[in-house]
Design a protein around this motif. Structure first.
Motif, mmCIF file in Angstrom:
data_model
loop_
_atom_site.group_PDB
_atom_site.id
_atom_site.type_symbol
_atom_site.label_atom_id
_atom_site.label_comp_id
_atom_site.label_asym_id
_atom_site.label_seq_id
_atom_site.Cartn_x
_atom_site.Cartn_y
_atom_site.Cartn_z
ATOM 1 N N ALA A 17 0.673 -1.108 0.064
ATOM 2 C CA ALA A 17 0.114 -0.022 -0.135
ATOM 3 C C ALA A 17 0.866 1.087 -0.057
ATOM 4 C CB ALA A 17 -0.740 -0.014 1.141
ATOM 5 N N ALA A 18 0.225 2.351 -0.445
ATOM 6 C CA ALA A 18 1.176 3.675 -0.690
ATOM 7 C C ALA A 18 0.259 4.674 0.064
ATOM 8 C CB ALA A 18 1.618 3.936 -2.016
ATOM 9 N N ASP A 19 0.972 5.490 0.786
ATOM 10 C CA ASP A 19 0.160 6.882 1.179
ATOM 11 C C ASP A 19 1.213 7.979 1.306
ATOM 12 O OD1 ASP A 19 -2.467 7.280 2.650
ATOM 13 O OD2 ASP A 19 -1.278 8.601 3.507
ATOM 14 N N LEU A 20 0.638 9.148 0.778
ATOM 15 C CA LEU A 20 1.659 10.253 1.057
ATOM 16 C C LEU A 20 1.819 10.948 2.577
ATOM 17 C CD1 LEU A 20 0.200 12.315 -1.852
ATOM 18 C CD2 LEU A 20 2.685 11.274 -1.682
ATOM 19 N N ARG A 21 0.954 10.384 3.347
ATOM 20 C CA ARG A 21 0.764 11.022 4.655
ATOM 21 C C ARG A 21 1.845 10.482 5.624
ATOM 22 N NH1 ARG A 21 -5.184 10.110 5.409
ATOM 23 N NH2 ARG A 21 -4.610 8.358 4.233
ATOM 24 N N GLY A 22 1.658 9.338 6.023
ATOM 25 C CA GLY A 22 2.642 8.667 6.947
ATOM 26 C C GLY A 22 2.372 7.324 7.057
ATOM 27 N N PRO A 23 3.206 6.514 7.934
ATOM 28 C CA PRO A 23 3.095 5.128 7.960
ATOM 29 C C PRO A 23 2.110 4.372 9.074
ATOM 30 C CG PRO A 23 4.848 6.008 9.239
ATOM 31 C CD PRO A 23 4.512 7.059 8.685
ATOM 32 N N PHE A 24 1.365 5.318 9.606
ATOM 33 C CA PHE A 24 0.608 4.491 10.538
ATOM 34 C C PHE A 24 -0.993 5.427 10.430
ATOM 35 C CE2 PHE A 24 3.369 2.183 12.317
ATOM 36 C CZ PHE A 24 4.538 2.940 12.927
ATOM 37 N N VAL A 25 -1.268 5.979 9.333
ATOM 38 C CA VAL A 25 -2.550 6.408 8.979
ATOM 39 C C VAL A 25 -3.668 5.135 9.082
ATOM 40 C CG1 VAL A 25 -1.731 8.289 7.523
ATOM 41 C CG2 VAL A 25 -2.382 6.208 6.368
ATOM 42 N N ASP A 26 -4.934 5.731 9.212
ATOM 43 C CA ASP A 26 -5.838 4.749 9.371
ATOM 44 C C ASP A 26 -6.136 3.902 8.114
ATOM 45 O OD1 ASP A 26 -8.131 6.628 11.472
ATOM 46 O OD2 ASP A 26 -6.438 5.180 12.114
ATOM 47 N N GLU A 27 -6.041 4.574 6.932
ATOM 48 C CA GLU A 27 -6.220 3.640 5.881
ATOM 49 C C GLU A 27 -5.214 4.135 4.714
ATOM 50 O OE1 GLU A 27 -8.400 1.148 5.427
ATOM 51 O OE2 GLU A 27 -7.954 0.798 3.285
ATOM 52 N N TYR A 28 -4.381 3.554 4.057
ATOM 53 C CA TYR A 28 -3.681 3.939 3.126
ATOM 54 C C TYR A 28 -4.511 4.209 1.823
ATOM 55 C CZ TYR A 28 0.931 2.748 5.198
ATOM 56 O OH TYR A 28 2.151 2.708 5.822
ATOM 57 N N ASP A 29 -4.000 5.136 0.687
ATOM 58 C CA ASP A 29 -4.707 5.558 -0.258
ATOM 59 C C ASP A 29 -4.822 4.550 -1.351
ATOM 60 O OD1 ASP A 29 -3.850 9.107 0.169
ATOM 61 O OD2 ASP A 29 -5.422 8.070 0.787
ATOM 62 N N TYR A 30 -3.704 4.070 -1.399
ATOM 63 C CA TYR A 30 -3.557 3.068 -2.699
ATOM 64 C C TYR A 30 -3.352 1.662 -2.173
ATOM 65 C CZ TYR A 30 -3.523 7.699 -4.813
ATOM 66 O OH TYR A 30 -3.613 8.713 -5.199
ATOM 67 N N TRP A 31 -3.937 0.669 -2.855
ATOM 68 C CA TRP A 31 -3.358 -0.798 -2.383
ATOM 69 C C TRP A 31 -3.227 -1.593 -3.932
ATOM 70 C CZ3 TRP A 31 -3.526 -2.412 2.530
ATOM 71 C CH2 TRP A 31 -3.883 -1.575 3.533
ATOM 72 N N GLY A 32 -2.258 -2.570 -3.723
ATOM 73 C CA GLY A 32 -2.313 -3.580 -4.683
ATOM 74 C C GLY A 32 -3.257 -4.620 -4.590
ATOM 75 N N GLN A 33 -3.193 -5.819 -5.405
ATOM 76 C CA GLN A 33 -4.152 -6.709 -5.601
ATOM 77 C C GLN A 33 -4.167 -7.901 -4.579
ATOM 78 O OE1 GLN A 33 -1.545 -6.436 -7.432
ATOM 79 N NE2 GLN A 33 -1.004 -8.555 -7.558
ATOM 80 N N GLY A 34 -2.627 -8.048 -3.985
ATOM 81 C CA GLY A 34 -2.388 -9.077 -3.006
ATOM 82 C C GLY A 34 -1.807 -10.104 -3.894
ATOM 83 N N THR A 35 -0.821 -10.789 -3.000
ATOM 84 C CA THR A 35 -0.288 -12.224 -3.413
ATOM 85 C C THR A 35 -0.124 -13.017 -2.123
ATOM 86 O OG1 THR A 35 1.899 -12.918 -4.416
ATOM 87 C CG2 THR A 35 1.940 -11.241 -2.626
ATOM 88 N N GLN A 36 -0.624 -14.189 -2.515
ATOM 89 C CA GLN A 36 -0.802 -15.495 -1.541
ATOM 90 C C GLN A 36 0.585 -16.002 -1.045
ATOM 91 O OE1 GLN A 36 -3.485 -16.871 -0.077
ATOM 92 N NE2 GLN A 36 -2.376 -17.659 1.192
ATOM 93 N N VAL A 37 1.047 -15.853 0.299
ATOM 94 C CA VAL A 37 1.932 -16.704 0.925
ATOM 95 C C VAL A 37 1.340 -17.685 1.577
ATOM 96 C CG1 VAL A 37 3.933 -16.285 2.439
ATOM 97 C CG2 VAL A 37 3.395 -14.691 0.881
ATOM 98 N N THR A 38 1.754 -18.844 1.594
ATOM 99 C CA THR A 38 1.522 -20.158 2.195
ATOM 100 C C THR A 38 2.789 -20.713 2.669
ATOM 101 O OG1 THR A 38 -0.425 -20.383 0.714
ATOM 102 C CG2 THR A 38 0.014 -22.252 2.212
ATOM 103 N N VAL A 39 2.786 -20.954 4.123
ATOM 104 C CA VAL A 39 3.766 -21.467 4.730
ATOM 105 C C VAL A 39 3.425 -22.962 5.397
ATOM 106 C CG1 VAL A 39 5.558 -21.269 6.524
ATOM 107 C CG2 VAL A 39 4.771 -19.380 5.417
ATOM 108 N N SER A 40 4.105 -23.892 4.861
ATOM 109 C CA SER A 40 3.660 -25.158 5.589
ATOM 110 C C SER A 40 4.434 -25.840 6.667
ATOM 111 C CB SER A 40 3.703 -26.088 4.336
ATOM 112 O OG SER A 40 4.893 -26.473 3.765
ATOM 113 N N SER A 41 3.678 -26.367 7.457
ATOM 114 C CA SER A 41 4.563 -26.934 8.543
ATOM 115 C C SER A 41 5.306 -28.125 8.379
ATOM 116 C CB SER A 41 3.473 -27.086 9.827
ATOM 117 O OG SER A 41 2.642 -27.947 9.416
#
Length: 121
Positions: A97-121
């Motif tokens: 995600a990207a935002d012009l304001r700062g790292p701890f805003v309630d909601e970043y302005d722009y988001w990617g579509q996501g990528t799945q990470v699966t960790v098997s035990s």
């Protein structure tokens, strides 16, 4: 307007590593604070890491501190998340995600579509 595209997710065994990448469009990438978030099935989205404009500073959640490293290459308009010593509980869809304001805003302005990470035990 910023468009974000994540890559690098996949299936890995516990203890392994993955590096996620997030490529951003636009000519003002260096002006944005970049964050990584994740959402596991049935859970709320949570903050993972963020990196401020330029070369940092960087911020991490307690659950990934010491194992994950966030970095950015402003010349390539790309932010990375190096994930080491992965645990099954790291399994989630990871979003940048990207935002012009700062790292701890309630909601970043722009988001990617996501990528799945699966960790098997």
């Amino acid at each position: 307007q910023v468009q974000l595209v994540e890559s690098g997710g996949g299936l890995v065994q516990a203890g392994g590593s993955l590096r996620l990448s997030c490529a951003a469009s636009g000519r003002t990438f260096s002006s944005y604070v970049m964050g990584w978030f994740r959402q596991a099935p049935g859970k709320e989205r949570e903050f993972v890491a963020a990196i401020n404009r330029g070369a940092g500073p960087r911020y991490y959640s307690d659950s990934v501190k010491g194992r994950f490293t966030v970095s950015r290459d402003n010349a390539k308009n790309t932010v990375y998340l190096q994930m080491n010593s992965l645990k099954p509980e790291d399994t989630a869809v990871y979003y940048c995600a990207a935002d012009l304001r700062g790292p701890f805003v309630d909601e970043y302005d722009y988001w990617g579509q996501g990528t799945q990470v699966t960790v098997s035990s």
